[in-house]
Write a protein that holds these residues in place. Structure first.
Motif, PDB file in Angstrom:
ATOM      1  N   VAL A 232      -7.153  45.072  36.860  1.00 38.95           N
ATOM      2  CA  VAL A 232      -6.934  46.084  35.821  1.00 38.95           C
ATOM      3  C   VAL A 232      -7.232  47.473  36.364  1.00 38.95           C
ATOM      4  N   LEU A 233      -8.354  47.605  37.057  1.00 38.20           N
ATOM      5  CA  LEU A 233      -8.726  48.887  37.650  1.00 38.20           C
ATOM      6  C   LEU A 233      -7.729  49.285  38.738  1.00 38.20           C
ATOM      7  N   GLN A 234      -7.246  48.318  39.474  1.00 38.71           N
ATOM      8  CA  GLN A 234      -6.268  48.595  40.529  1.00 38.71           C
ATOM      9  C   GLN A 234      -4.979  49.189  39.943  1.00 38.71           C
ATOM     10  N   GLN A 235      -4.500  48.591  38.845  1.00 36.08           N
ATOM     11  CA  GLN A 235      -3.287  49.092  38.211  1.00 36.08           C
ATOM     12  C   GLN A 235      -3.506  50.476  37.606  1.00 36.08           C
ATOM     13  N   LYS A 236      -4.658  50.681  36.993  1.00 37.43           N
ATOM     14  CA  LYS A 236      -4.971  51.992  36.414  1.00 37.43           C
ATOM     15  C   LYS A 236      -5.019  53.065  37.498  1.00 37.43           C
ATOM     16  N   SER A 237      -5.607  52.740  38.620  1.00 38.09           N
ATOM     17  CA  SER A 237      -5.701  53.697  39.727  1.00 38.09           C
ATOM     18  C   SER A 237      -4.316  54.023  40.273  1.00 38.09           C
ATOM     19  N   LEU A 238      -3.467  53.001  40.384  1.00 34.81           N
ATOM     20  CA  LEU A 238      -2.103  53.230  40.862  1.00 34.81           C
ATOM     21  C   LEU A 238      -1.330  54.119  39.890  1.00 34.81           C
ATOM     22  N   ASP A 239      -1.548  53.923  38.609  1.00 34.10           N
ATOM     23  CA  ASP A 239      -0.869  54.755  37.602  1.00 34.10           C
ATOM     24  C   ASP A 239      -1.249  56.228  37.764  1.00 34.10           C
ATOM     25  N   GLU A 240      -2.524  56.507  38.052  1.00 35.89           N
ATOM     26  CA  GLU A 240      -2.961  57.887  38.258  1.00 35.89           C
ATOM     27  C   GLU A 240      -2.328  58.471  39.526  1.00 35.89           C
ATOM     28  N   VAL A 241      -2.189  57.644  40.541  1.00 37.36           N
ATOM     29  CA  VAL A 241      -1.535  58.092  41.774  1.00 37.36           C
ATOM     30  C   VAL A 241      -0.076  58.446  41.510  1.00 37.36           C
ATOM     31  N   LEU A 242       0.602  57.611  40.715  1.00 38.02           N
ATOM     32  CA  LEU A 242       2.014  57.871  40.402  1.00 38.02           C
ATOM     33  C   LEU A 242       2.185  59.161  39.619  1.00 38.02           C
ATOM     34  N   ILE A 243       1.228  59.474  38.738  1.00 35.76           N
ATOM     35  CA  ILE A 243       1.274  60.743  38.007  1.00 35.76           C
ATOM     36  C   ILE A 243       1.168  61.913  38.985  1.00 35.76           C
ATOM     37  N   PHE A 244       0.255  61.796  39.939  1.00 34.00           N
ATOM     38  CA  PHE A 244       0.083  62.853  40.930  1.00 34.00           C
ATOM     39  C   PHE A 244       1.337  63.014  41.791  1.00 34.00           C
ATOM     40  N   LEU A 245       1.962  61.894  42.178  1.00 29.43           N
ATOM     41  CA  LEU A 245       3.189  61.949  42.979  1.00 29.43           C
ATOM     42  C   LEU A 245       4.318  62.626  42.209  1.00 29.43           C
ATOM     43  N   GLU A 246       4.398  62.338  40.923  1.00 29.80           N
ATOM     44  CA  GLU A 246       5.431  62.970  40.099  1.00 29.80           C
ATOM     45  C   GLU A 246       5.248  64.484  40.061  1.00 29.80           C
ATOM     46  N   LYS A 247       3.997  64.927  39.970  1.00 27.78           N
ATOM     47  CA  LYS A 247       3.726  66.366  39.896  1.00 27.78           C
ATOM     48  C   LYS A 247       4.050  67.071  41.211  1.00 27.78           C
ATOM     49  N   ILE A 248       3.630  66.499  42.328  1.00 28.04           N
ATOM     50  CA  ILE A 248       3.862  67.192  43.601  1.00 28.04           C
ATOM     51  C   ILE A 248       5.341  67.147  44.001  1.00 28.04           C
ATOM     52  N   ASN A 249       6.100  66.189  43.468  1.00 33.61           N
ATOM     53  CA  ASN A 249       7.534  66.148  43.749  1.00 33.61           C
ATOM     54  C   ASN A 249       8.288  67.229  42.987  1.00 33.61           C
ATOM     55  N   GLY A 250       7.593  67.943  42.109  1.00 31.22           N
ATOM     56  CA  GLY A 250       8.181  69.116  41.485  1.00 31.22           C
ATOM     57  C   GLY A 250       8.288  70.286  42.446  1.00 31.22           C
ATOM     58  N   ASN A 251       7.670  70.116  43.643  1.00 30.65           N
ATOM     59  CA  ASN A 251       7.756  71.098  44.734  1.00 30.65           C
ATOM     60  C   ASN A 251       7.268  72.485  44.327  1.00 30.65           C
ATOM     61  N   ASN A 252       6.120  72.511  43.659  1.00 31.84           N
ATOM     62  CA  ASN A 252       5.454  73.790  43.438  1.00 31.84           C
ATOM     63  C   ASN A 252       5.080  74.381  44.797  1.00 31.84           C
ATOM     64  N   PRO A 253       5.357  75.649  45.041  1.00 28.60           N
ATOM     65  CA  PRO A 253       5.092  76.219  46.370  1.00 28.60           C
ATOM     66  C   PRO A 253       3.628  76.170  46.787  1.00 28.60           C
ATOM     67  N   GLN A 254       2.696  76.082  45.842  1.00 31.44           N
ATOM     68  CA  GLN A 254       1.278  75.998  46.183  1.00 31.44           C
ATOM     69  C   GLN A 254       0.869  74.584  46.603  1.00 31.44           C
ATOM     70  N   LEU A 255       1.605  73.574  46.083  1.00 29.48           N
ATOM     71  CA  LEU A 255       1.226  72.199  46.385  1.00 29.48           C
ATOM     72  C   LEU A 255       2.467  71.293  46.372  1.00 29.48           C
ATOM     73  N   PRO A 256       3.366  71.459  47.346  1.00 36.04           N
ATOM     74  CA  PRO A 256       4.539  70.587  47.416  1.00 36.04           C
ATOM     75  C   PRO A 256       4.172  69.227  48.008  1.00 36.04           C
ATOM     76  N   ALA A 257       5.088  68.278  47.859  1.00 42.54           N
ATOM     77  CA  ALA A 257       4.829  66.931  48.360  1.00 42.54           C
ATOM     78  C   ALA A 257       4.617  66.920  49.867  1.00 42.54           C
ATOM     79  N   GLN A 258       5.327  67.810  50.583  1.00 43.30           N
ATOM     80  CA  GLN A 258       5.210  67.835  52.037  1.00 43.30           C
ATOM     81  C   GLN A 258       3.837  68.295  52.515  1.00 43.30           C
TER      82      GLN A 258
END
Length: 335
Positions: A232-258
């Protein structure tokens, strides 16, 4: 099915067969009986023109059928016409339903139905030739008659890069292949039978392909997920990671995925982010990832503007969950 179609055809044909006279006799309309001379002493007199006209207009309308006459029956003709139409429809349905059995055995070999072209859409990573080989279709040999789209789609679905495939026939000799490709969001680190390995994961966190030597690896690497024992904790942690990946894929110049090198999860499910150009850790905790992302963007924007003392190069770590609505930016002792 063939016997049924033969009966229908015979019934239709019998409607068009013309009626014939029976034997060598004569029809009633062909006989003209007159009195012989001597029976009445003279030939019968001619009817007046007025009497003949009266008889002509009082006679029922007739129609001729091969040298004999009978009154017209419109209702009977309508019934026969409806029967003919119904028989034709039955014949057409029978041909459609039984077409497969009526076709010759070598119908699939007719050149007009051999696949001469394939159109592709949706592929960016995979080439057209990759898709053609995976489909199993051979140009100028495979026939559109025997081609089953479901079978081709199943073969394409086995390709790791393909998330969804749709195949259509465009008669007489073209096939349309449309796919949706899996898009890598990150690399998932895990330990396999052959040691450490990396896998591409999609936006839902599902691994779909192992990373091969020489393949594209310019993605954030997720580590530590396999060390979390609680599912359960593993899935919850992965969900938080996916949220972070979605945000950085927006390619904000201060924090892009690259700019993100690694996303590490400790055994408590807390997320730690590392940047490519700077070695300090950024502690995210295990909740409110979206809110903390926007705060981190503002912190980095401020740090990038500073020069010398207090600049981003002097940072030791950043703690996003220091206190409620507080961010701790720790600098090295030398600064």
């Amino acid at each position: 099915m063939t016997m049924f179609l033969s009966k229908v055809i015979n019934n239709i044909s019998s409607f068009f067969v013309k009626k014939k006279k029976n034997g060598a006799g004569y029809l009633k309309s062909e006989l003209s009986v007159q009195s012989l001379p001597g029976q009445s002493g003279h030939y019968p007199g001619r009817k007046s023109r007025l009497a003949r006209l009266r008889q002509l207009f009082s006679r029922k309308k007739k129609t001729s059928y091969n040298n004999y006459s009978r009154p017209v029956n419109k209702r009977r003709l309508l019934v026969k016409g409806a029967g003919l139409t119904a028989a034709a429809l039955v014949l057409l349905v029978g041909i459609v339903v039984g077409a497969k059995h009526l076709l010759p055995d070598n119908f699939e070999k007719l050149p007009i139905f051999q696949v001469s072209a394939i159109t592709y859409s949706g592929n960016k990573t995979l080439s057209n030739e990759n898709l053609r080989e995976a489909s199993g279709i051979i140009l100028h040999q495979s026939s559109l008659v025997g081609l089953k789209c479901a079978n081709v789609e199943a073969r394409l679905a086995k390709v790791p890069w393909i998330a969804q495939a749709e195949v259509k026939k465009n008669w007489p000799s073209t096939v349309e292949i449309s796919i949706v490709e899996n898009v890598p969001q990150a690399l998932l680190h895990s330990e396999g039978p052959d040691g450490n390995q990396l896998q591409y994961i999609d936006k839902n966190g599902h691994p779909f392909m192992a990373v091969k030597p020489g393949a594209e690896i310019d993605f954030p690497v997720i580590t530590g997920l396999a060390e979390i024992n609680d599912p359960v904790l593993q899935q919850k942690s992965l969900d938080e990671v996916l949220i972070f990946l979605e945000k950085i894929n927006g390619n904000n110049p201060q924090l892009p995925a690259q700019s993100v090198s690694e996303i590490h999860l400790n055994q408590d499910g807390e997320m730690v982010v590392y940047l490519v150009e700077y070695p300090f850790p950024i502690f995210f905790g295990n909740s409110n990832t979206s809110k903390k992302y926007y705060r981190l963007v503002q912190v980095l924007k401020t740090l990038y503007k500073q020069k010398g003392k207090g600049s981003i190069s002097q940072i030791e770590y950043i703690q996003m969950d220091y206190l409620n609505d507080k961010v701790l930016v720790a600098q090295t002792q030398s600064s």
